[in-house]
Design a protein around this motif. Structure first.
Motif, PDB file in Angstrom:
ATOM      1  N   LEU A   1      17.603 -14.146  40.014  1.00 18.48           N
ATOM      2  CA  LEU A   1      17.415 -14.863  38.793  1.00 18.48           C
ATOM      3  C   LEU A   1      16.366 -14.250  37.942  1.00 18.48           C
ATOM      4  O   LEU A   1      14.936 -14.833  37.999  1.00 18.48           O
ATOM      5  CB  LEU A   1      17.030 -16.510  39.096  1.00 18.48           C
ATOM      6  CG  LEU A   1      17.544 -17.338  37.935  1.00 18.48           C
ATOM      7  CD1 LEU A   1      18.812 -17.432  37.288  1.00 18.48           C
ATOM      8  CD2 LEU A   1      16.767 -18.879  38.187  1.00 18.48           C
ATOM      9  N   PRO A   2      16.578 -13.280  37.234  1.00 21.49           N
ATOM     10  CA  PRO A   2      15.427 -12.561  36.732  1.00 21.49           C
ATOM     11  C   PRO A   2      14.540 -13.517  35.418  1.00 21.49           C
ATOM     12  O   PRO A   2      13.707 -13.432  35.025  1.00 21.49           O
ATOM     13  CB  PRO A   2      16.049 -11.426  35.996  1.00 21.49           C
ATOM     14  CG  PRO A   2      17.521 -11.743  36.050  1.00 21.49           C
ATOM     15  CD  PRO A   2      17.784 -12.430  37.030  1.00 21.49           C
ATOM     16  N   ASP A   3      15.669 -14.323  35.164  1.00 20.21           N
ATOM     17  CA  ASP A   3      15.052 -15.279  33.664  1.00 20.21           C
ATOM     18  C   ASP A   3      14.807 -16.469  34.230  1.00 20.21           C
ATOM     19  O   ASP A   3      15.986 -17.293  34.388  1.00 20.21           O
ATOM     20  CB  ASP A   3      15.973 -15.120  32.473  1.00 20.21           C
ATOM     21  CG  ASP A   3      15.645 -15.873  31.196  1.00 20.21           C
ATOM     22  OD1 ASP A   3      14.582 -16.563  31.516  1.00 20.21           O
ATOM     23  OD2 ASP A   3      16.479 -16.037  30.487  1.00 20.21           O
ATOM     24  N   PRO A   4      13.688 -17.211  34.242  1.00 20.39           N
ATOM     25  CA  PRO A   4      13.444 -18.534  34.837  1.00 20.39           C
ATOM     26  C   PRO A   4      14.003 -19.482  33.870  1.00 20.39           C
ATOM     27  O   PRO A   4      14.234 -20.883  34.169  1.00 20.39           O
ATOM     28  CB  PRO A   4      12.047 -18.397  34.967  1.00 20.39           C
ATOM     29  CG  PRO A   4      11.543 -17.545  34.081  1.00 20.39           C
ATOM     30  CD  PRO A   4      12.376 -16.435  34.017  1.00 20.39           C
ATOM     31  N   LEU A   5      14.241 -19.182  32.615  1.00 21.87           N
ATOM     32  CA  LEU A   5      14.750 -20.246  31.581  1.00 21.87           C
ATOM     33  C   LEU A   5      16.278 -20.063  31.567  1.00 21.87           C
ATOM     34  O   LEU A   5      16.968 -21.036  30.653  1.00 21.87           O
ATOM     35  CB  LEU A   5      14.073 -19.740  30.447  1.00 21.87           C
ATOM     36  CG  LEU A   5      12.834 -20.072  29.992  1.00 21.87           C
ATOM     37  CD1 LEU A   5      12.490 -19.309  28.632  1.00 21.87           C
ATOM     38  CD2 LEU A   5      12.589 -21.402  29.967  1.00 21.87           C
ATOM     39  N   ALA A   6      16.898 -19.272  32.463  1.00 21.75           N
ATOM     40  CA  ALA A   6      18.518 -19.356  32.489  1.00 21.75           C
ATOM     41  C   ALA A   6      18.749 -20.661  32.854  1.00 21.75           C
ATOM     42  O   ALA A   6      18.491 -21.196  33.653  1.00 21.75           O
ATOM     43  CB  ALA A   6      18.866 -18.150  33.171  1.00 21.75           C
ATOM     44  N   GLY A   7      19.827 -21.087  31.842  1.00 23.49           N
ATOM     45  CA  GLY A   7      20.524 -22.527  32.185  1.00 23.49           C
ATOM     46  C   GLY A   7      19.700 -23.354  31.558  1.00 23.49           C
ATOM     47  O   GLY A   7      20.414 -24.537  31.343  1.00 23.49           O
TER      48      GLY A   7
END
Length: 316
Positions: A267-273
């Motif tokens: 999960l490279p982007d912690p803001l994903a979702g």
């Protein structure tokens, strides 16, 4: 009257914690914040637990159209949904300095919910950096564990004390706070079978979930939500998690169900979702965003060995 005006991030973003003790301090602190925003002609969103919402409405006695009200026990039942709602409000008032009250943690939250809400509080600073907005987060210091209050000092650049917005010496980078929320997930009681799947077997994942869900207390509609959430998670495994994964399903003691997906993804982007994906993006995290909208709690653990996604649904 409380005045939060000193910017603490590029672009004027302000994110203070308000530590309150009892109803009087709560109404004075939050009420003063809302009145100051209205006096400045700024749009206001108040998202707090229902009973506090009613008390604020009564004490403020403002025209209903002047404030957007939201019951945080509904909006933020899954903490992963809160950030998108706050950003949507700010986006509707683009070009203006939005004021928001968000109370994501209240007495009675489970430990898992508190961890995800703490992660949310840390990620606010990343998501809103550069925006003209102020998000005030009240914390009930008499009703919450000391550790929760301590974490609030780490997730908020400033703390409201004696009517002033003061820098928090304990404030930490979002990555450090999120790392502290990434402890091992507890194992379910008893043995839970693992259903392995690979490319071309998404239909089998859906069928397995549907068969299992018929034996739960989930309503027909919620069974459909569970199947869709699992399907989206499994599809992500096939597309981004190495082309395979595994699924576990179990009932909880609290009249709920849990679906867990494990794969070799990251999960490279912690803001994903946690923020609404752009319609123009080819891969904007739509699946994970949809999972957050469908589930009552979503826990994500990323490690060198892969990605674990736990999706919780209550049967009520």
């Amino acid at each position: 009257m409380m005045n939060v005006s000193a910017p603490t991030a590029p672009g004027g973003f302000v994110h203070p914690a308000l530590f309150y003790r009892g109803r009087a301090e709560y109404l004075a602190g939050v009420g003063g914040f809302v009145r100051a925003a209205l006096a400045a002609g700024e749009p206001v969103l108040v998202a707090v637990p229902g009973p506090r919402l009613d008390a604020l409405r009564e004490s403020l006695d403002v025209v209903a159209a002047e404030v957007t009200w939201a019951d945080m026990t509904r909006l933020g039942r899954n903490p992963g949904r809160i950030l998108a709602a706050l950003q949507d409000f700010a986006d509707r008032h683009a070009g203006r300095a939005a004021r928001i009250v968000g109370e994501p943690i209240w007495p009675g939250r489970s430990q898992a919910e508190v961890l995800e809400a703490t992660r949310h509080e840390a990620l606010i600073n990343t998501a809103f950096a550069g925006r003209r907005a102020t998000i005030l987060c009240p914390y009930d210091v008499l009703g919450l564990p000391a550790a929760v209050v301590s974490d609030a000092r780490r997730t908020h650049p400033t703390v409201m004390a004696e009517g002033e917005n003061r820098l928090s010496p304990e404030y930490a980078d979002a990555s450090a706070v999120c790392a502290g929320c990434d402890g091992p997930l507890p194992e379910p009681d008893g043995g839970v079978p693992r259903f392995a799947y690979a490319c071309g077997e998404l239909g089998e994942v859906r069928a397995y979930t549907e068969t299992w869900a018929r034996g739960t207390a989930l309503s027909t509609g919620r069974r459909g939500d569970l199947i869709l959430a699992v399907s989206e998670a499994a599809a992500n495994s096939l597309a981004h998690g190495g082309g395979s994964g595994s699924l576990r399903l179990w009932n909880t003691a609290g009249a709920g169900v849990v679906a867990e997906i494990r794969d070799d993804g990251h999960l490279p982007d912690p803001l994903a979702g946690r923020r609404r994906p752009s319609l123009a993006s080819v891969d904007g995290g739509r699946g994970l965003w949809m999972i957050h909208q469908l589930c009552d709690l979503v826990e994500i653990r990323a490690s060198d060995s892969g990605l674990t996604l736990r999706m919780h649904m209550t049967c009520s």
